[in-house]
Motif scaffolding. Structure first.
Motif, PDB file in Angstrom:
ATOM      1  N   VAL A  87      28.588  -9.629 -20.568  1.00 22.63           N
ATOM      2  CA  VAL A  87      28.736 -10.176 -18.988  1.00 22.63           C
ATOM      3  C   VAL A  87      27.202 -10.366 -18.135  1.00 22.63           C
ATOM      4  N   GLY A  88      26.731  -9.177 -18.142  1.00 24.64           N
ATOM      5  CA  GLY A  88      25.394  -9.045 -17.556  1.00 24.64           C
ATOM      6  C   GLY A  88      24.262 -10.125 -18.003  1.00 24.64           C
ATOM      7  N   ALA A  89      24.220 -10.323 -19.317  1.00 20.59           N
ATOM      8  CA  ALA A  89      23.197 -11.285 -19.847  1.00 20.59           C
ATOM      9  C   ALA A  89      23.874 -12.805 -19.528  1.00 20.59           C
ATOM     10  N   LEU A  90      25.014 -13.117 -19.462  1.00 27.48           N
ATOM     11  CA  LEU A  90      25.391 -14.333 -19.070  1.00 27.48           C
ATOM     12  C   LEU A  90      25.210 -14.410 -17.467  1.00 27.48           C
ATOM     13  N   LEU A  91      25.398 -13.332 -16.794  1.00 27.05           N
ATOM     14  CA  LEU A  91      24.656 -13.661 -15.230  1.00 27.05           C
ATOM     15  C   LEU A  91      23.600 -13.567 -14.892  1.00 27.05           C
ATOM     16  N   GLN A  92      22.547 -13.126 -15.831  1.00 27.20           N
ATOM     17  CA  GLN A  92      21.034 -13.346 -15.720  1.00 27.20           C
ATOM     18  C   GLN A  92      20.836 -14.573 -16.154  1.00 27.20           C
ATOM     19  N   ARG A  93      21.369 -15.316 -17.325  1.00 27.49           N
ATOM     20  CA  ARG A  93      21.039 -16.837 -17.647  1.00 27.49           C
ATOM     21  C   ARG A  93      21.598 -17.891 -16.471  1.00 27.49           C
ATOM     22  N   ALA A  94      22.848 -17.555 -15.770  1.00 28.55           N
ATOM     23  CA  ALA A  94      23.262 -18.297 -14.857  1.00 28.55           C
ATOM     24  C   ALA A  94      22.373 -18.359 -13.499  1.00 28.55           C
ATOM     25  N   GLN A  95      21.929 -17.101 -13.351  1.00 23.59           N
ATOM     26  CA  GLN A  95      20.822 -17.186 -12.012  1.00 23.59           C
ATOM     27  C   GLN A  95      19.514 -17.767 -12.427  1.00 23.59           C
ATOM     28  N   ARG A  96      19.116 -17.704 -13.679  1.00 23.76           N
ATOM     29  CA  ARG A  96      18.007 -18.292 -13.836  1.00 23.76           C
ATOM     30  C   ARG A  96      18.103 -19.992 -13.911  1.00 23.76           C
ATOM     31  N   ALA A  97      19.253 -20.441 -14.248  1.00 24.13           N
ATOM     32  CA  ALA A  97      19.573 -21.818 -14.063  1.00 24.13           C
ATOM     33  C   ALA A  97      19.878 -22.154 -12.767  1.00 24.13           C
ATOM     34  N   GLY A  98      19.998 -21.058 -11.780  1.00 23.54           N
ATOM     35  CA  GLY A  98      20.015 -21.565 -10.405  1.00 23.54           C
ATOM     36  C   GLY A  98      21.679 -21.847 -10.019  1.00 23.54           C
ATOM     37  N   ALA A  99      22.562 -21.460 -10.833  1.00 21.73           N
ATOM     38  CA  ALA A  99      24.014 -21.561 -10.832  1.00 21.73           C
ATOM     39  C   ALA A  99      24.554 -20.374  -9.878  1.00 21.73           C
ATOM     40  N   VAL A 100      23.907 -19.020  -9.872  1.00 25.40           N
ATOM     41  CA  VAL A 100      24.480 -17.980  -9.293  1.00 25.40           C
ATOM     42  C   VAL A 100      23.428 -17.407  -8.351  1.00 25.40           C
ATOM     43  N   ARG A 101      23.721 -16.913  -7.202  1.00 28.33           N
ATOM     44  CA  ARG A 101      22.817 -16.451  -6.088  1.00 28.33           C
ATOM     45  C   ARG A 101      21.982 -15.041  -6.902  1.00 28.33           C
TER      46      ARG A 101
END
Length: 202
Positions: free
Chosen positions: A139-153
């Motif tokens: 889940v942490g890896a998915l979170l980091q990818r979403a953040q790098r894509a600008g989808a999560v703060r």
């Protein structure tokens, strides 16, 4: 023909194919039975639905707690594998939020199995804890990818995001929320995780 070295299987003899099949069937049935029945479910019911004798169940899993821990390990490993298939999704934000939603929807069964494990005298530790940690890292890896894509703060870190995931999961499970209510709840949570400039306005 040479026989396998027991050292390669942790000192245990390799299981025969039929024994492995029985074990897998018992685990799959137990996940369904305890996921629905929780503490009120029994190993006798698992044996009956799996089409094996109760002695076969206990030959693979010496105690009810051992069976329930193995069920949790299987469940966590399956969810981790599902998360890992999303690591290279073309839309990391959608991958993260969809998997978050999936975990919340899946939580009732996991909680019921965990409560049954505690009732049986087991603990949420050992192999189950290691498998749970593996899911958390995914889940942490998915979170980091979403953040790098600008989808999560980008100021949201895994501890607080995972706490949100656990809390929303327990709320949905214990309150038995209807799907529409659960989706509205998640929409509010996801709005809070979105970067400031992209949040929905009421």
């Amino acid at each position: 023909m040479s026989t396998p070295d027991n050292r390669e299987t942790g000192g245990r003899r390799p299981q025969r194919a039929d024994a492995r099949t029985n074990r897998e069937r018992i685990l799959n049935v137990a996940e369904e039975v305890f996921g629905k029945g929780g503490r009120s479910a029994s190993t006798e019911e698992v044996a009956r639905l799996a089409g094996v004798g109760i002695a076969t169940v206990f030959r693979h899993f010496p105690t009810k707690a051992a069976l329930l821990e193995a069920v949790l390990v299987q469940r966590f490993d399956r969810l981790r594998a599902q998360a890992e298939t999303l690591f290279h999704a073309t839309d990391p934000g959608t991958a993260f939020f969809d998997f978050f939603s999936h975990l919340v929807a899946d939580a009732a069964g996991k909680i019921a199995i965990s409560e049954a494990l505690l009732e049986a005298g087991g603990e949420n530790g050992g192999d189950a804890a290691r498998a749970s940690d593996g899911l958390r890292r995914a889940v942490g890896a998915l979170l980091q990818r979403a953040q790098r894509a600008g989808a999560v703060r980008d100021d949201a870190e895994l501890p607080e995001v995972y706490a949100l995931l656990v809390c929303t999961s327990r709320a949905a499970a214990h309150a038995r929320l209807e799907e529409e209510v659960r989706q509205r709840m998640l929409a509010i949570v996801f709005d809070g995780l979105a970067p400031l400039g992209t949040r929905e306005r009421g």
